[in-house]
Design an enzyme around this catalytic site. Sequence first.
Site, PDB file in Angstrom:
ATOM      1  N   ASP A   9       0.434  10.839   0.868  1.00 23.84           N
ATOM      2  CA  ASP A   9       0.602   9.470   0.391  1.00 23.84           C
ATOM      3  C   ASP A   9       0.668   9.592  -1.146  1.00 23.84           C
ATOM      4  O   ASP A   9       0.207  10.592  -1.711  1.00 23.84           O
ATOM      5  CB  ASP A   9      -0.629   8.662   0.830  1.00 23.84           C
ATOM      6  CG  ASP A   9      -0.709   7.330   0.164  1.00 23.84           C
ATOM      7  OD1 ASP A   9       0.229   6.543   0.345  1.00 23.84           O
ATOM      8  OD2 ASP A   9      -1.699   7.076  -0.554  1.00 23.84           O
ATOM      9  N   ASP A  11       0.435   6.561  -3.945  1.00 24.93           N
ATOM     10  CA  ASP A  11      -0.496   5.674  -4.674  1.00 24.93           C
ATOM     11  C   ASP A  11      -1.912   5.864  -4.152  1.00 24.93           C
ATOM     12  O   ASP A  11      -2.168   5.632  -2.969  1.00 24.93           O
ATOM     13  CB  ASP A  11      -0.132   4.193  -4.436  1.00 24.93           C
ATOM     14  CG  ASP A  11       1.167   3.790  -5.108  1.00 24.93           C
ATOM     15  OD1 ASP A  11       1.319   4.050  -6.293  1.00 24.93           O
ATOM     16  OD2 ASP A  11       2.024   3.226  -4.416  1.00 24.93           O
ATOM     17  N   GLY A  46      -1.509   0.794   0.887  1.00 23.07           N
ATOM     18  CA  GLY A  46      -0.587   1.320   1.887  1.00 23.07           C
ATOM     19  C   GLY A  46       0.315   0.289   2.543  1.00 23.07           C
ATOM     20  O   GLY A  46       1.306   0.641   3.154  1.00 23.07           O
ATOM     21  N   ARG A  49       4.805  -4.661  -0.088  1.00 22.56           N
ATOM     22  CA  ARG A  49       4.650  -5.677  -1.132  1.00 22.56           C
ATOM     23  C   ARG A  49       4.484  -7.082  -0.528  1.00 22.56           C
ATOM     24  O   ARG A  49       3.570  -7.809  -0.884  1.00 22.56           O
ATOM     25  CB  ARG A  49       5.886  -5.632  -2.036  1.00 22.56           C
ATOM     26  CG  ARG A  49       5.668  -6.264  -3.382  1.00 22.56           C
ATOM     27  CD  ARG A  49       6.933  -6.128  -4.225  1.00 22.56           C
ATOM     28  NE  ARG A  49       7.365  -4.753  -4.376  1.00 22.56           N
ATOM     29  CZ  ARG A  49       8.601  -4.380  -4.716  1.00 22.56           C
ATOM     30  NH1 ARG A  49       9.522  -5.300  -4.930  1.00 22.56           N
ATOM     31  NH2 ARG A  49       8.923  -3.099  -4.829  1.00 22.56           N
ATOM     32  N   SER A 116       5.775   2.730  -0.993  1.00 20.79           N
ATOM     33  CA  SER A 116       6.261   2.111  -2.236  1.00 20.79           C
ATOM     34  C   SER A 116       7.752   2.307  -2.472  1.00 20.79           C
ATOM     35  O   SER A 116       8.274   3.419  -2.363  1.00 20.79           O
ATOM     36  CB  SER A 116       5.491   2.679  -3.426  1.00 20.79           C
ATOM     37  OG  SER A 116       6.023   2.155  -4.619  1.00 20.79           O
ATOM     38  N   ASN A 118       8.825   2.013  -5.350  1.00 25.10           N
ATOM     39  CA  ASN A 118       8.848   2.593  -6.699  1.00 25.10           C
ATOM     40  C   ASN A 118       8.461   4.071  -6.700  1.00 25.10           C
ATOM     41  O   ASN A 118       8.271   4.654  -7.769  1.00 25.10           O
ATOM     42  CB  ASN A 118       7.879   1.821  -7.609  1.00 25.10           C
ATOM     43  CG  ASN A 118       8.322   0.381  -7.821  1.00 25.10           C
ATOM     44  OD1 ASN A 118       9.367   0.145  -8.424  1.00 25.10           O
ATOM     45  ND2 ASN A 118       7.561  -0.575  -7.317  1.00 25.10           N
ATOM     46  N   ASP A 170      -5.308   7.636   1.422  1.00 26.69           N
ATOM     47  CA  ASP A 170      -6.465   6.918   0.863  1.00 26.69           C
ATOM     48  C   ASP A 170      -6.624   5.534   1.500  1.00 26.69           C
ATOM     49  O   ASP A 170      -7.555   4.820   1.157  1.00 26.69           O
ATOM     50  CB  ASP A 170      -6.320   6.728  -0.662  1.00 26.69           C
ATOM     51  CG  ASP A 170      -5.269   5.689  -0.999  1.00 26.69           C
ATOM     52  OD1 ASP A 170      -4.159   5.774  -0.432  1.00 26.69           O
ATOM     53  OD2 ASP A 170      -5.546   4.786  -1.805  1.00 26.69           O
TER      54      ASP A 170
HETATM   55  P1  B16 Z   1       5.830  -1.318  -4.002  1.00 24.56           P
HETATM   56  P2  B16 Z   1       1.442   4.242  -0.885  1.00 24.56           P
HETATM   57  C1  B16 Z   1       1.832   1.616  -1.333  1.00 24.56           C
HETATM   58  O1  B16 Z   1       2.003   2.952  -1.721  1.00 24.56           O
HETATM   59  C2  B16 Z   1       0.627   1.007  -2.045  1.00 24.56           C
HETATM   60  O2  B16 Z   1      -0.567   1.638  -1.626  1.00 24.56           O
HETATM   61  C3  B16 Z   1       0.548  -0.465  -1.719  1.00 24.56           C
HETATM   62  O3  B16 Z   1      -0.546  -1.048  -2.402  1.00 24.56           O
HETATM   63  C4  B16 Z   1       1.851  -1.152  -2.117  1.00 24.56           C
HETATM   64  O4  B16 Z   1       1.834  -2.522  -1.768  1.00 24.56           O
HETATM   65  C5  B16 Z   1       3.024  -0.450  -1.393  1.00 24.56           C
HETATM   66  O5  B16 Z   1       3.033   0.929  -1.725  1.00 24.56           O
HETATM   67  C6  B16 Z   1       4.357  -1.042  -1.798  1.00 24.56           C
HETATM   68  O6  B16 Z   1       4.588  -0.743  -3.155  1.00 24.56           O
HETATM   69  O7  B16 Z   1       5.535  -2.746  -4.317  1.00 24.56           O
HETATM   70  O8  B16 Z   1       5.859  -0.423  -5.222  1.00 24.56           O
HETATM   71  O9  B16 Z   1       7.066  -1.141  -3.136  1.00 24.56           O
HETATM   72  O10 B16 Z   1      -0.048   4.168  -0.982  1.00 24.56           O
HETATM   73  O11 B16 Z   1       1.983   4.119   0.532  1.00 24.56           O
HETATM   74  O12 B16 Z   1       2.015   5.430  -1.654  1.00 24.56           O
HETATM   75 MG    MG Z   2      -2.142   5.084  -0.896  1.00 25.35          MG
END
Ligand code: B16
Ligand code: MG
Length: 214
Positions: A9, A11, A46, A49, A116, A118, A170
């Site tokens: 993962d 973030d 996780g 958005r 994400s 991003n 996480d």
């Molecule tokens: P974005 P991961 C997740 O990343 C984040 O944990 C989560 O808080 C967020 O809402 C999701 O990505 C979407 O992110 O807005 O940048 O598309 O933990 O799966 O790496």
């Molecule tokens: Mg995460």
Amino acid sequence: MKYKAIIFDLDGVLVHTDKYHYQAWKVIADKAKIPFDETVNNRLRGVSRMESLDIILSYSDRRFSEDEKIAMSEEKNEHYKTLLKNLLPQSVSAETVKTLDELHTMGLRLAIGSSSKNANYILQKTEISHFFDAVVSGLDITKTKPSPEVFLKAAERLNMAPKDCLVVEDAHAGVEAAVAGGFDCAGMGDAYSSDLVTYQINNISELCSILKLL
Ligand code: B16
Ligand code: MG
């Protein structure tokens, strides 16, 4: 070796962009006068958005139209992207880089499985892309965690069966996703205490010693 690949993962595991998600959502929540703290933020780990926004809005008495929700999620992402500009190679801890290097040297294939959209920008800013044989992000999936899609796609791109891959997460939603896909899972941070994890780790450097003992 018990595993042939590790799917990370992003973030909250490799990069602490979780604090930026929190700050960006906090601006939106404060503007809409919705209570928002770290406990609520942990529920957003996780998940996508728009699902994150729905969780935040569930703490409000007001109903929000689809247009308002789209505007709020776009505004959050703009704040988030501004914060992401602060990322540097040093935003990934030396311990994390050392671990990725060691796992790579041990012959394991490494991948990213992130919800994400991003994720690629984050990898580029922190200069860790070269460690990964496959990157599956929010742009590549139709269902976010707890659906196993992101991890199944990462395994597929590595040409590996789920049983040969270890997922590192996480988030509770991420652990559920891993287990639903048939993966073993190492849980850290918020997911450390999950009943579903195969290994509990305090930080990712513990992975090398665990893998060497298997
Ligand atoms: P974005 P991961 C997740 O990343 C984040 O944990 C989560 O808080 C967020 O809402 C999701 O990505 C979407 O992110 O807005 O940048 O598309 O933990 O799966 O790496
Ligand atoms: Mg995460």
